[in-house]
Scaffold this active site. Structure first.
Site, PDB file in Angstrom:
ATOM      1  N   GLN A  46      25.583  36.520  14.159  1.00 30.87           N
ATOM      2  CA  GLN A  46      23.934  36.869  14.067  1.00 30.87           C
ATOM      3  C   GLN A  46      23.833  36.542  15.910  1.00 30.87           C
ATOM      4  O   GLN A  46      24.275  35.666  16.457  1.00 30.87           O
ATOM      5  CB  GLN A  46      23.946  35.196  13.703  1.00 30.87           C
ATOM      6  N   ASP A  97      26.111  45.246  10.478  1.00 32.87           N
ATOM      7  CA  ASP A  97      24.561  45.691  11.100  1.00 32.87           C
ATOM      8  C   ASP A  97      24.223  47.330  12.406  1.00 32.87           C
ATOM      9  O   ASP A  97      23.953  47.498  12.921  1.00 32.87           O
ATOM     10  CB  ASP A  97      24.845  44.339  12.436  1.00 32.87           C
ATOM     11  N   LYS A 100      19.535  35.489   4.156  1.00 38.94           N
ATOM     12  CA  LYS A 100      20.031  36.326   4.209  1.00 38.94           C
ATOM     13  C   LYS A 100      21.005  36.015   3.445  1.00 38.94           C
ATOM     14  O   LYS A 100      21.521  36.718   2.428  1.00 38.94           O
ATOM     15  CB  LYS A 100      21.125  37.031   5.656  1.00 38.94           C
TER      16      LYS A 100
END
Ligand code: NAP
Length: 287
Positions: free
Chosen positions: A96, A119, A52
């Site tokens: 994460q 997200d 990422k």
């Protein structure tokens, strides 16, 4: 059979994003900025976050990686989230997953400002997605929709079987595909589904997101079906330096002979997930 090349499509989309970033910067505005919180040192999570950060560099975004050890308290994590929510330099951020068991994952997700939740896991963004309001959509399902569209794969009126009903893949995938515009007829299967093989065999499009290597075999697939393999399980391998390799949920070699399109693992859905996160960050920056 045609291979759906997620690597190629993701490169094309990254180039499009990079062009947009150049335009933004040429107007004197700041670069989009994505932050990632990483707890602990899980190999998979380290790899995802590294990809990422690298992808942010490739498209000209700023990025920040915030690390905590496994013994971080829920309070410390919530405090960092509050700080990022109020930091005007950060357009979007992610935590994460998975995070250690002593921390309430849902509480963490709900602490993120929905406007920075790139997200797309916050209940407000999930709710918006369900009723078709433009919002941050969970990255993997959004990436799969992009793949289908860029390969001109028709979804309208098609029978789609989604294997798996997780909050981050299966469930949002099934909702998006059944919405007006995509217009698929969707069946969701899970661990309690009976007669799974006969259901999957009806599918024009199969989306496999269960995390069991090579679960989908030739006998479960209709001739000419489209196969999207989301699964990524690390299995031991003597052939790689790392000692493991990634396996999808589909028995690739035998299913490939029978289908019209198929995504490889790796190089199919994975790169698209990261690109969707970049798209969401660009969207957050524009807002
Ligand atoms: P998850 O949360 O573990 O959910 C798995 C789903 O599969 C559950 O709904 C479960 O049913 C269902 N399932 C398990 N065994 C089954 C069986 N025998 N028959 C039918 N359904 C079964 O997994 P996830 O987070 O959605 O991830 C799924 C896979 O995709 C994993 O390999 C993950 O690593 C991968 N993934 C890849 C990407 C990417 O970017 N490529 C992104 C996200 C995830 P129940 O609900 O009944 O338990």
């Amino acid at each position: 059979m045609e291979l759906i090349d997620g690597k190629k499509i993701s490169t094309e989309i990254k180039e499009e994003i990079a062009k947009e970033v150049k335009k933004i910067v040429s107007k004197g505005e700041k670069r989009p900025h994505l932050a990632a919180i990483l707890v602990g040192h899980d190999g998979g999570s380290e790899t995802y976050v590294a990809h990422k950060v690298k992808s942010c560099e490739q498209v000209g975004f700023d990025s920040s990686l915030i690390r905590f050890e496994n013994d971080v308290t829920e309070k410390e994590l919530l405090s960092k989230i509050d700080e990022l929510n109020n930091d005007t330099k950060i357009d979007g951020f992610i935590v994460q997953l998975p995070i250690p068991k002593h921390i309430d994952e849902q509480k963490i997700i709900e602490a993120i400002d929905p406007k920075k939740d790139v997200d797309g896991f916050h209940p407000m963004n999930v709710g918006n997605m369900v009723i078709g309001i433009d919002t941050f959509v969970s990255a993997t399902p959004a990436g799969i929709i992009d793949l289908l569209q860029r390969y001109n794969i028709e979804t309208s009126g098609k029978n789609v079987v989604v294997l798996g009903r997780s909050n981050i893949v299966g469930r949002p995938m099934s909702i998006l595909l059944s919405q007006k515009g995509l217009d698929a007829t969707v069946t969701v299967c899970h661990s309690k589904t009976k007669n799974l093989t006969s259901i999957v065999k009806q599918a024009d499009i199969i989306i496999a997101a269960i995390g069991i290597p090579e679960f989908v075999t030739k006998d479960m697939v209709k001739e000419g079906a489209v196969i999207i393999d989301v699964g990524t399980t690390r299995v031991k391998s003597d052939l790689t330096k790392s000692g493991w390799k990634l396996k999808g949920d589909v028995k690739f070699d035998e299913v490939a002979e029978k289908c019209s399109y198929i995504t490889p693992v790796p190089g199919g859905v994975g790169p698209m997930t990261i690109v969707s996160l970049l798209k969401n960050t660009l969207k957050a920056a524009k807002k």
